[in-house]
Design a protein around this motif. Structure first.
Motif, PDB file in Angstrom:
ATOM      1  N   GLY A 176      61.967  21.587  11.462  1.00  0.00           N
ATOM      2  CA  GLY A 176      63.156  21.624  10.619  1.00  0.00           C
ATOM      3  C   GLY A 176      64.460  21.375  11.351  1.00  0.00           C
ATOM      4  O   GLY A 176      65.464  21.033  10.725  1.00  0.00           O
ATOM      5  N   VAL A 177      64.466  21.552  12.673  1.00  0.00           N
ATOM      6  CA  VAL A 177      65.703  21.345  13.448  1.00  0.00           C
ATOM      7  C   VAL A 177      65.580  20.212  14.456  1.00  0.00           C
ATOM      8  O   VAL A 177      66.496  19.994  15.253  1.00  0.00           O
ATOM      9  N   GLU A 198      59.824  12.018  21.820  1.00  0.00           N
ATOM     10  CA  GLU A 198      58.540  11.498  21.353  1.00  0.00           C
ATOM     11  C   GLU A 198      57.610  12.632  20.948  1.00  0.00           C
ATOM     12  O   GLU A 198      56.838  12.512  20.012  1.00  0.00           O
ATOM     13  N   VAL A 199      57.687  13.719  21.691  1.00  0.00           N
ATOM     14  CA  VAL A 199      56.880  14.911  21.443  1.00  0.00           C
ATOM     15  C   VAL A 199      57.855  16.034  21.140  1.00  0.00           C
ATOM     16  O   VAL A 199      58.933  16.099  21.736  1.00  0.00           O
ATOM     17  N   PHE A 200      57.493  16.913  20.228  1.00  0.00           N
ATOM     18  CA  PHE A 200      58.341  18.061  19.909  1.00  0.00           C
ATOM     19  C   PHE A 200      57.419  19.202  19.502  1.00  0.00           C
ATOM     20  O   PHE A 200      57.307  19.566  18.332  1.00  0.00           O
ATOM     21  N   TRP A 223      68.491  30.047  14.250  1.00  0.00           N
ATOM     22  CA  TRP A 223      68.791  31.185  13.384  1.00  0.00           C
ATOM     23  C   TRP A 223      68.138  30.967  12.027  1.00  0.00           C
ATOM     24  O   TRP A 223      68.413  29.978  11.350  1.00  0.00           O
ATOM     25  N   ALA A 224      67.250  31.879  11.656  1.00  0.00           N
ATOM     26  CA  ALA A 224      66.642  31.870  10.327  1.00  0.00           C
ATOM     27  C   ALA A 224      67.457  32.811   9.453  1.00  0.00           C
ATOM     28  O   ALA A 224      67.526  34.019   9.717  1.00  0.00           O
ATOM     29  N   GLY A 255      66.746  29.163   4.906  1.00  0.00           N
ATOM     30  CA  GLY A 255      66.814  28.008   5.791  1.00  0.00           C
ATOM     31  C   GLY A 255      67.005  28.390   7.249  1.00  0.00           C
ATOM     32  O   GLY A 255      67.104  29.561   7.600  1.00  0.00           O
ATOM     33  N   VAL A 256      67.016  27.365   8.104  1.00  0.00           N
ATOM     34  CA  VAL A 256      67.186  27.560   9.537  1.00  0.00           C
ATOM     35  C   VAL A 256      68.332  26.698  10.044  1.00  0.00           C
ATOM     36  O   VAL A 256      68.670  25.676   9.444  1.00  0.00           O
TER      37      VAL A 256
END
Length: 151
Positions: A75-76, A89-91, A123-124, A132-133
């Motif tokens: 989401g971020v 490329e990778v997360f 931060w959630a 949301g985050v």
């Protein structure tokens, strides 16, 4: 149970007047910063899982990232790439620790390719804040061996 230090006997009256039915360190943590709380011993900050809590309510032991943490990272990701000024490329979330605030701060170690990692503070939000985050901060040039710390 809240413990009173022996070298400060007047704290018993503070305990009785402010927290008459105190049986849990979390109640004390609402009234005093952990580092200053005269009513909570270090031993009483052990959570039921056996894991410790650092100052400010941040868990001291990193946990292996699960699907929930990976979803937070997903989401971020775009915001993290913007702040880093490059595409990853990778997360892949590897491990994390958390801190209860008005919501939850997640400190997440993320593998971004090769031997490179970044640390994210996400931060959630609570439902009344819109859920949301939100990416609060990112640390670059981290390795697999770097511990996750507050930043």
């Amino acid at each position: 149970m809240c413990l009173i230090t022996q070298d400060q006997p007047n704290l018993q009256s503070i305990k009785e007047s402010m927290i008459p039915a105190c049986s849990c360190p979390s109640i004390c943590l609402l009234l005093f910063p952990v580092s200053l709380c005269p009513l909570v011993s270090a031993d009483s900050l052990k959570m039921s899982s056996g894991k410790g809590m650092m100052c400010g309510g941040m868990s001291s032991d990193a946990l292996e990232a699960d699907e929930k943490i990976q979803n937070i990272c997903d989401g971020v990701k775009a915001e993290a790439e913007d702040k880093a000024g490059k595409k990853f490329e990778v997360f892949k979330a590897k491990s994390y620790t958390s801190q209860v605030v008005a919501g939850t701060n997640y400190f997440i170690k993320v593998h971004v390719g090769g031997d490179d990692h970044v640390h994210l503070r996400v931060w959630a939000k609570l439902p009344h804040q819109g859920s949301g985050v939100e990416l609060s901060a990112i640390q670059h040039s981290k390795s697999h061996h770097d511990p996750i710390e507050y930043f």
